[in-house]
Write an enzyme that holds these catalytic residues in place. Sequence first.
Site, PDB file in Angstrom:
ATOM      1  N   ASP A 187       0.772  -1.130  -0.067  1.00  0.00           N
ATOM      2  CA  ASP A 187       0.160  -0.002  -0.054  1.00  0.00           C
ATOM      3  C   ASP A 187       0.883   1.322  -0.034  1.00  0.00           C
ATOM      4  OD1 ASP A 187      -2.159  -1.817   0.166  1.00  0.00           O
ATOM      5  OD2 ASP A 187      -2.370  -1.876   2.325  1.00  0.00           O
ATOM      6  N   GLN A 230       1.899  -6.265  -3.262  1.00  0.00           N
ATOM      7  CA  GLN A 230       2.563  -6.551  -1.911  1.00  0.00           C
ATOM      8  C   GLN A 230       3.777  -5.579  -1.914  1.00  0.00           C
ATOM      9  OE1 GLN A 230       1.420  -9.878  -3.761  1.00  0.00           O
ATOM     10  NE2 GLN A 230      -0.542  -8.514  -2.782  1.00  0.00           N
ATOM     11  N   GLY A 280      -4.602  -4.283  -3.798  1.00  0.00           N
ATOM     12  CA  GLY A 280      -5.522  -3.281  -3.814  1.00  0.00           C
ATOM     13  C   GLY A 280      -4.774  -2.096  -4.392  1.00  0.00           C
ATOM     14  N   HIS A 281      -4.713  -1.634  -5.726  1.00  0.00           N
ATOM     15  CA  HIS A 281      -4.016  -0.571  -6.096  1.00  0.00           C
ATOM     16  C   HIS A 281      -4.848   0.558  -6.447  1.00  0.00           C
ATOM     17  CE1 HIS A 281      -0.381  -3.313  -7.078  1.00  0.00           C
ATOM     18  NE2 HIS A 281      -0.613  -3.355  -5.745  1.00  0.00           N
ATOM     19  N   LYS A 293       1.794   1.992  -5.373  1.00  0.00           N
ATOM     20  CA  LYS A 293       2.485   1.569  -6.500  1.00  0.00           C
ATOM     21  C   LYS A 293       1.366   1.862  -7.475  1.00  0.00           C
ATOM     22  CE  LYS A 293       2.385  -2.714  -4.389  1.00  0.00           C
ATOM     23  NZ  LYS A 293       2.343  -2.202  -2.905  1.00  0.00           N
TER      24      LYS A 293
END
Length: 428
Positions: free
Chosen positions: A13, A223, A40-41, A16
Amino acid sequence: MSTYVVVGLQYGDEGKGKITDVLSAKSDYVVRFQGGDNAGHTVYVGDEKFVLHLLPSGVLQCKGKCIIANGVVVNPKAFVKEINQIESKGMRTDHVFISRRAHVIMPYHILLDTYREEEQGGTQIGTTKKGIGPCYEDKIARVGIRMIDLLNPEVLREKIEKNLKTKNSLFEKYFEKPTLDVEEIFQEFIALGELLKDRIVDTELELNEAIRDGKNILFEGAQALMLDIDFGTYPFVTSSSPSTGGVCTGAGVPPTALQNLIGVAKAYTTRVGNGPFPTELDNELGENIRQIGAEFGATTGRPRRTGWLDLVSLKHACMINGINNLVITKLDVLTGIHPLKIATKYKTEDGKIIDYFTSSTTKLYDYEPQYEELDGWDEDITNARTYDELPANAKKYIEFIEEHLGINVYLVSVGPERSQNIIRKELF
Ligand code: GDP
Ligand code: IMO
Ligand code: MG
């Protein structure tokens, strides 16, 4: 050839997705190489929010192709859902492809992940319950189902039958849960194969040709290094290699092809899920940072734990990844905090001062971070677009990181929106 790798340097988080989106405008390929829909981007385009889980964050503005490479574990149902969501917002997805070699997350992987976590009581990893670990386990155990298998009814049925023999026995006898039906799963997944068949391709061939032809290729990590299966805080990690090294096995490209190794770190630290976190601020300041930084998981919605920047772990992450360009995100969140602290060393349980990261996860709980204090700033920096527009103390903060790590910060992010960046050097 121009290749770019974007990886997280902390516990995930870091932003990225935002950085990948920015860089993808000039990329011919944007490639995910590990992880799955545990990621989750988040990308903000104006006020509109996109959260990408499985699709490369390049999907929004890459004019070339977006590839989900062999090292990713793919939940085809989640893939279809995400494609539909993106298309419903008027964006195209016909440029998204999946490797034939990528392993498939099956319903029993998700159940296993969930049952194991439930069973642990207080000692669970705190996974996203997306079936990531169990899917990688089957890959390594050589019983996994690959995307290519969804296109071959005989092979698929046989593999589901074989897998359910052991999984059902575990569900029934060990977890005392209902068993799964071969036919039901077979029908569902053969239909998914039919739906996705035009997107399932040999990605490693095309990527290597693109490298030979000098195209711009961007590899997007999910990640981060501190969640790496080898170099993170094992066992509180994910089940893949989110490092630059992971690109080679996860996309089938040689190490000699990797050029710009971009490490993304927040100006402070967050962690979602369990495990040691030496610089954690389990207090009011930590809560303030959580609120101002909107630190809630993009995949599970869980509150993220917050803390000071940790240069001991960041140095470890830069070393393993060979980072040659740093990105610092969320500098705006630190506005108004006085003083700011940065950990540069740890004091071990027997009083020794060390400046390197340890492999002993259990000992890490007892290590005391040793901090340097820096003066903060009060000016709003969210509209700064050049480095010189930053307050002197914000620049000192960035330069402290650069000097400690010996790596230049090429981009400073000062807000969630796509355009809120200070780019100090054009990489493309
Ligand atoms: P990722 O998993 O590394 O892509 O990061 P996430 O999207 O899960 O979490 C990063 C969060 O911070 C998202 O909500 C972003 O919109 C937000 N964000 C990214 N960069 C900045 C920044 O510079 N400032 C602020 N305030 N928010 C940011
Ligand atoms: P992005 O790509 C933050 C964490 C989980 C848990 C551990 C193992 O958005 O940075 P898993 O489901 O992978 O088996 O969970 O890893 N985790 C993440 N934390 N960001 C992520 O992805 C994460 N993906 C997994 O919370 O602690
Ligand atoms: Mg995230």
